[in-house]
Design a protein around this motif. Structure first.
Motif, mmCIF file in Angstrom:
data_model
loop_
_atom_site.group_PDB
_atom_site.id
_atom_site.type_symbol
_atom_site.label_atom_id
_atom_site.label_comp_id
_atom_site.label_asym_id
_atom_site.label_seq_id
_atom_site.Cartn_x
_atom_site.Cartn_y
_atom_site.Cartn_z
ATOM 1 N N PHE A 124 -3.467 -1.998 -8.324
ATOM 2 C CA PHE A 124 -2.799 -0.895 -7.305
ATOM 3 C C PHE A 124 -1.270 -0.531 -8.145
ATOM 4 C CE2 PHE A 124 0.451 -0.152 -3.680
ATOM 5 C CZ PHE A 124 -0.243 0.870 -3.321
ATOM 6 N N ASN A 176 -8.604 -1.831 -3.908
ATOM 7 C CA ASN A 176 -8.435 -0.412 -4.217
ATOM 8 C C ASN A 176 -8.191 -0.496 -5.696
ATOM 9 O OD1 ASN A 176 -6.977 2.177 -4.411
ATOM 10 N ND2 ASN A 176 -5.333 1.370 -3.400
ATOM 11 N N TYR A 207 -6.879 -4.242 3.135
ATOM 12 C CA TYR A 207 -8.050 -3.447 3.723
ATOM 13 C C TYR A 207 -8.780 -4.479 4.471
ATOM 14 C CZ TYR A 207 -6.245 0.260 0.873
ATOM 15 O OH TYR A 207 -5.469 1.454 0.299
ATOM 16 N N LYS A 238 -3.302 0.549 7.431
ATOM 17 C CA LYS A 238 -4.706 0.770 7.339
ATOM 18 C C LYS A 238 -5.359 0.517 8.565
ATOM 19 C CE LYS A 238 -3.201 0.600 3.020
ATOM 20 N NZ LYS A 238 -2.597 1.716 2.244
ATOM 21 N N ARG A 372 -10.942 8.681 -8.037
ATOM 22 C CA ARG A 372 -10.981 7.985 -7.020
ATOM 23 C C ARG A 372 -10.575 9.157 -5.818
ATOM 24 N NH1 ARG A 372 -5.942 4.687 -4.332
ATOM 25 N NH2 ARG A 372 -5.467 6.778 -3.498
HETATM 26 N N1 GLN Z 1 -2.384 3.034 -0.791
HETATM 27 C C1 GLN Z 1 -2.393 4.410 -0.793
HETATM 28 C C2 GLN Z 1 -3.221 4.920 -1.813
HETATM 29 O O1 GLN Z 1 -3.854 4.021 -2.770
HETATM 30 C C3 GLN Z 1 -0.971 5.124 -1.006
HETATM 31 C C4 GLN Z 1 -0.160 4.616 -2.071
HETATM 32 C C5 GLN Z 1 0.987 5.385 -2.105
HETATM 33 O O2 GLN Z 1 1.301 6.631 -1.432
HETATM 34 N N2 GLN Z 1 1.961 4.563 -2.691
HETATM 35 O O3 GLN Z 1 -3.396 5.892 -2.058
#
Ligand code: GLN
Ligand code: PMP
Length: 393
Positions: A124, A176, A207, A238, A372
């Motif tokens: 992330f 993610n 999640y 979420k 993605r």
């Molecule tokens: N968690 C969301 C994503 O992965 C939003 C992340 C964000 O806007 N910083 O798309």
């Protein structure tokens, strides 16, 4: 006068967030935004009206630094109801401004300069920057997919990543962007490494309720004695389709929560009073809400999965989250995900996220062909996206 560079050396090399860039591209081109992960539908009415009621009642001033007592109680009840984990709402639970602030607080509150943090990549986007801000070092262990199978790590790579400087493992399951839900065996492998080297785990579980088919989310804090070494992080964004409210939390043993709070109080002190109360209402919704949430998302996943498969984008079936990672090499000459995403609005009126930016700089090649797509969208949005993908095929 010559301008001195303003950016701290710790943040040099980190670009602007890809999510902002791709959402701006969607707005500028009118393309369907399957990039940034936010639903284009609302949360449960009980939760929305609880926030409205709180605002109307004048509950609009600072909450306590550790969070509104009723939300801390609701988080504690939730952890016990879904995962069998017990936390004292007064000393082992901290409410934060989104999971983002909990992750920042944990890293900046716990790490010392030079500490290493093992991260599973793709990762992330805030993780690496935050570790750098803490003067730590992110040590990647790459999740790989063989021929379209679920992404997973090599246990030997994990074991080899540990050094005398390792302080923590930063885990994200459901993951993610790959959609991998770590299995009990995988979590046990991680736990064994953690115990053997006296590490801690920062576990990002935003999640937790979004899992599909037979995949089951298992908090690593439930494995053996891991509760004593784990700070578990989640948020309401979420689970209740309220990503803009930014109400998150961290649960863990007192010393880890205290360290997290010491840093967190310097960022925002506290925030979101009426929304904290409303998320407490959400966490107490009946089981049927959580079951339906995942079932509805699974139906959406399947619509997008079929369309991406038919467009020869070779999606990997996600077991959780609201993202599908695809391998574009068959469809896009050169297979460069960033190029592909910049052209996708013109090619077929859709915006997606290049996964390469979610790898550490030295490992970008591992992810340059992955892209993605988010499926947390109304069915008609997904059907229109499927239609555009079919027309492009
Ligand atoms: N968690 C969301 C994503 O992965 C939003 C992340 C964000 O806007 N910083 O798309
Ligand atoms: N962790 C992961 C893995 C995420 O995908 C997100 C999504 N935004 C966050 C943390 C941040 O959560 P929040 O919006 O609650 O800050």
């Amino acid at each position: 006068m010559t301008e001195k560079p303003a950016l701290t050396h710790r943040l040099q090399g980190f670009g602007a967030s890809i999510f902002g860039e791709m959402t701006a591209l969607a707005v500028a081109t009118g393309a369907i935004n399957l990039g940034q992960g936010f639903p284009n539908y609302d949360g449960p009415p009980e939760v929305l009206s609880a926030a409205q009621k709180q605002i109307a009642q004048g509950n609009n001033q600072y909450p306590p630094g550790i969070g509104v007592p009723d939300l801390r109680l609701a988080v504690s009840e939730h952890q016990s109801r879904f995962w069998g984990l017990t936390y004292d709402p007064d000393s082992e639970i901290l409410i934060t401004v989104g999971a983002s602030e909990a992750i920042a607080g944990a890293l900046l509150g716990i790490l010392n300069a030079g500490d290493e943090v093992i991260v599973f990549e793709p990762l992330f986007d805030t993780y690496a920057g935050l570790i750098a801000l803490a003067d730590g070092l992110a040590i990647p262990v790459t999740l790989r997919s063989n021929y379209g199978e679920r992404f997973q790590f090599d246990p030997d790579e994990l074991r080899k990543a540990v050094t005398p400087r390792t302080r923590a493992i930063l885990l994200n399951s459901p993951h993610n962007p790959t959609g991998t839900v770590f299995t009990r065996d995988e979590l046990q492998t991680i736990a064994d490494v953690v115990i053997a080297h006296d590490l801690i785990v920062i576990s990002d579980e935003v999640y937790e309720h979004l899992t599909f088919d037979h995949a089951q989310h298992i908090p690593i804090a439930t494995i053996g004695d891991m509760r004593d070494r784990t700070i578990t992080i989640s948020s309401g964004g979420k689970t209740f389709n309220t990503t803009g409210w930014k109400i998150g939390w961290a649960c863990g043993p007192r010393h880890l929560v205290h360290a997290t709070q010491m840093a967190k109080q310097l960022f925002t002190f506290a925030g979101g009073t009426p929304f904290q109360a409303a998320i407490a209402t959400g966490l107490r919704l009946p089981d049927s809400y959580f079951v339906t949430l995942a079932q509805d998302l699974q139906t959406k996943r399947d619509v997008l999965l079929t369309a991406l498969t038919e467009a020869d984008l070779n999606p990997v079936t996600p077991q959780g989250t609201y993202f599908i990672t695809t391998d574009i090499r068959q469809r896009f000459p050169g297979g460069d995900g960033l190029d592909f995403c910049r052209q996708l609005p013109d090619l077929c009126g859709i915006v997606a996220i290049p996964a390469s930016v979610l790898y550490t700089p030295e490992n970008q090649h591992e992810g340059e062909h992955y892209v993605r797509f988010a499926f947390c969208k109304q069915m008609e949005t997904l059907e229109e996206a499927a239609h555009r993908l079919r027309d492009w095929s």
